[in-house]
Design an enzyme around this catalytic site. Structure first.
Site, PDB file in Angstrom:
ATOM      1  N   ASN A   9       0.879  -1.174   0.000  1.00 54.93           N
ATOM      2  CA  ASN A   9       0.000   0.000   0.000  1.00 54.93           C
ATOM      3  C   ASN A   9       0.913   1.219   0.000  1.00 54.93           C
ATOM      4  O   ASN A   9       1.493   1.568   1.026  1.00 54.93           O
ATOM      5  CB  ASN A   9      -0.882  -0.010   1.258  1.00 54.93           C
ATOM      6  CG  ASN A   9      -1.685   1.271   1.396  1.00 54.93           C
ATOM      7  OD1 ASN A   9      -1.810   2.046   0.446  1.00 54.93           O
ATOM      8  ND2 ASN A   9      -2.243   1.500   2.584  1.00 54.93           N
ATOM      9  N   LYS A  11       0.162   4.265  -0.329  1.00 56.87           N
ATOM     10  CA  LYS A  11      -0.451   5.488   0.208  1.00 56.87           C
ATOM     11  C   LYS A  11      -0.147   6.667  -0.742  1.00 56.87           C
ATOM     12  O   LYS A  11      -0.115   6.479  -1.955  1.00 56.87           O
ATOM     13  CB  LYS A  11       0.039   5.761   1.634  1.00 56.87           C
ATOM     14  CG  LYS A  11      -0.081   4.525   2.523  1.00 56.87           C
ATOM     15  CD  LYS A  11       0.092   4.827   3.961  1.00 56.87           C
ATOM     16  CE  LYS A  11       0.184   3.520   4.731  1.00 56.87           C
ATOM     17  NZ  LYS A  11       0.002   3.670   6.143  1.00 56.87           N
ATOM     18  N   HIS A  95      -9.616   0.996   4.696  1.00 55.46           N
ATOM     19  CA  HIS A  95      -8.354   1.204   5.412  1.00 55.46           C
ATOM     20  C   HIS A  95      -8.615   2.171   6.569  1.00 55.46           C
ATOM     21  O   HIS A  95      -9.423   3.100   6.442  1.00 55.46           O
ATOM     22  CB  HIS A  95      -7.301   1.778   4.457  1.00 55.46           C
ATOM     23  CG  HIS A  95      -5.920   1.769   5.050  1.00 55.46           C
ATOM     24  ND1 HIS A  95      -5.514   2.709   5.975  1.00 55.46           N
ATOM     25  CD2 HIS A  95      -4.873   0.927   4.877  1.00 55.46           C
ATOM     26  CE1 HIS A  95      -4.258   2.438   6.328  1.00 55.46           C
ATOM     27  NE2 HIS A  95      -3.848   1.363   5.683  1.00 55.46           N
ATOM     28  N   GLU A  97      -7.053   4.615   7.663  1.00 54.28           N
ATOM     29  CA  GLU A  97      -6.849   6.038   7.331  1.00 54.28           C
ATOM     30  C   GLU A  97      -8.066   6.584   6.583  1.00 54.28           C
ATOM     31  O   GLU A  97      -8.454   7.739   6.775  1.00 54.28           O
ATOM     32  CB  GLU A  97      -5.559   6.202   6.515  1.00 54.28           C
ATOM     33  CG  GLU A  97      -4.331   5.980   7.394  1.00 54.28           C
ATOM     34  CD  GLU A  97      -3.095   5.482   6.660  1.00 54.28           C
ATOM     35  OE1 GLU A  97      -3.038   5.573   5.421  1.00 54.28           O
ATOM     36  OE2 GLU A  97      -2.182   4.983   7.344  1.00 54.28           O
ATOM     37  N   GLU A 167      -5.619  -5.167  10.495  1.00 54.14           N
ATOM     38  CA  GLU A 167      -4.594  -4.151  10.713  1.00 54.14           C
ATOM     39  C   GLU A 167      -4.871  -3.400  12.010  1.00 54.14           C
ATOM     40  O   GLU A 167      -5.701  -2.469  12.022  1.00 54.14           O
ATOM     41  CB  GLU A 167      -4.605  -3.140   9.567  1.00 54.14           C
ATOM     42  CG  GLU A 167      -4.273  -3.728   8.219  1.00 54.14           C
ATOM     43  CD  GLU A 167      -3.660  -2.681   7.309  1.00 54.14           C
ATOM     44  OE1 GLU A 167      -2.529  -2.911   6.867  1.00 54.14           O
ATOM     45  OE2 GLU A 167      -4.275  -1.630   7.091  1.00 54.14           O
ATOM     46  N   GLY A 173       2.295   2.065  10.587  1.00 50.21           N
ATOM     47  CA  GLY A 173       3.246   3.160  10.421  1.00 50.21           C
ATOM     48  C   GLY A 173       3.949   3.580  11.700  1.00 50.21           C
ATOM     49  O   GLY A 173       4.592   4.628  11.746  1.00 50.21           O
ATOM     50  N   SER A 213       3.233  -2.394  10.288  1.00 42.36           N
ATOM     51  CA  SER A 213       4.691  -2.439  10.445  1.00 42.36           C
ATOM     52  C   SER A 213       5.296  -3.798  10.088  1.00 42.36           C
ATOM     53  O   SER A 213       6.243  -4.258  10.728  1.00 42.36           O
ATOM     54  CB  SER A 213       5.090  -2.007  11.859  1.00 42.36           C
ATOM     55  OG  SER A 213       4.669  -0.672  12.090  1.00 42.36           O
TER      56      SER A 213
HETATM   57  C1  PEP Z   1      -0.809   0.043   5.855  1.00 44.02           C
HETATM   58  O1  PEP Z   1      -0.683   1.103   5.271  1.00 44.02           O
HETATM   59  O2  PEP Z   1      -1.820  -0.625   5.662  1.00 44.02           O
HETATM   60  C2  PEP Z   1       0.264  -0.400   6.747  1.00 44.02           C
HETATM   61  C3  PEP Z   1       0.121  -1.539   7.357  1.00 44.02           C
HETATM   62  O3  PEP Z   1       1.362   0.434   6.872  1.00 44.02           O
HETATM   63  P1  PEP Z   1       2.779   0.050   7.551  1.00 44.02           P
HETATM   64  O4  PEP Z   1       3.194  -1.279   6.977  1.00 44.02           O
HETATM   65  O5  PEP Z   1       3.689   1.168   7.177  1.00 44.02           O
HETATM   66  O6  PEP Z   1       2.531  -0.046   9.032  1.00 44.02           O
END
Ligand code: PEP
Length: 250
Positions: A9, A11, A95, A97, A167, A173, A213
């Site tokens: 992803n 972003k 997601h 976000e 998630e 992040g 992460s």
């Molecule tokens: C994500 O954007 O869905 C995500 C898991 O980001 P990261 O791997 O940077 O934590």
């Protein structure tokens, strides 16, 4: 057995040139599609070009969100019909976000899942708890509620082809990863929800990713767990080398 799926992803990162360079750098080095599904969810602006650049390889291109209507007066939005018209294969829906900054509700996500299926786009349906919810011990109720709402109205055969991404919001992040045991437990709880809503066969077929992460150092342990069928990856999917390492681990 379920085939692992690693989805990057990106972003709101990468220029157009960087995006093309990434696809050029990875596309000849991908592990076989028999072993793992490799997906990159890129900024919408780049999707048609990336689909073309990757057309000879096993890299699938996905979007990061979409509207549920096929067309209309929705300034700035992108429709499922538009994504399908440029041959996008996947779309991330719900997601955290998008839920937090753009008020994406469970009800809208359910409509988006239906719209994705209508256009043969595989939805990657996200769910996950905040730190407060984890500390209050309500993680499993939260993800059960989100997944039940997202799947409302679908047949078992449709659900089998969907991807669910667990998630935990506090792990996205932040550099903090859920332990592989905790992640597996919640992914198992999600599978149990699918079994209760449908049947054991559907629960056994649906793929559940962990996200938060994920990086080359922890992917192997996460993927060794029974209920974790892949990863949705932000930061570590931006560099070709680390993305390829994640795929190789699968
Ligand atoms: C994500 O954007 O869905 C995500 C898991 O980001 P990261 O791997 O940077 O934590």
């Amino acid at each position: 057995m379920r085939k692992p799926i690693i989805a990057g992803n990106w972003k709101m990162y990468k220029t157009f040139e960087e995006a093309i360079q990434f696809v050029d750098a990875v596309q000849d080095k991908l592990p076989s599609n028999d072993k793992v599904d490799a997906v990159v969810c890129a900024p919408a602006l780049y999707l048609p070009t990336l689909v073309q650049v990757a057309s000879e390889s096993e890299l699938a291109i996905g979007a990061q969100t979409m509207h549920y209507e096929n067309e209309g007066a929705f300034t700035g939005e992108i429709s499922p019909a538009q994504l399908a018209s440029v041959e996008v294969d996947y779309v991330i829906l719900g997601h955290s976000e998008r839920r937090e900054y753009y008020n994406e509700t469970d009800e809208a996500i359910n409509k988006k899942v239906a719209a994705a299926l209508a256009h043969n786009i595989v939805p990657i349906i996200c769910c996950g708890e905040t730190l407060e919810e984890r500390e209050a011990g309500t993680t499993e109720q939260k993800v059960a509620r989100q997944i039940t709402a997202a799947l409302a109205g679908f047949e078992a055969q449709e659900v089998e082809h969907m991807v669910i991404a667990y998630e935990p919001i506090w792990a996205i992040g932040t550099g903090k990863t859920a332990t592989a045991e905790d992640a597996n437990q919640v992914c198992g709880a999600i599978r149990a929800v699918v079994q209760k809503l449908y049947n054991a066969e559907t629960a056994d077929a649906v793929r559940i990713q962990y996200g938060g992460s994920v990086k080359p150092e922890n992917i192997q342990e996460l993927l060794s767990k029974e209920h974790i069928d892949g990863a949705l990856v932000g930061g570590a999917s931006l560099q070709p080398e680390s993305y390829l390492t994640l795929l190789e681990a699968a």
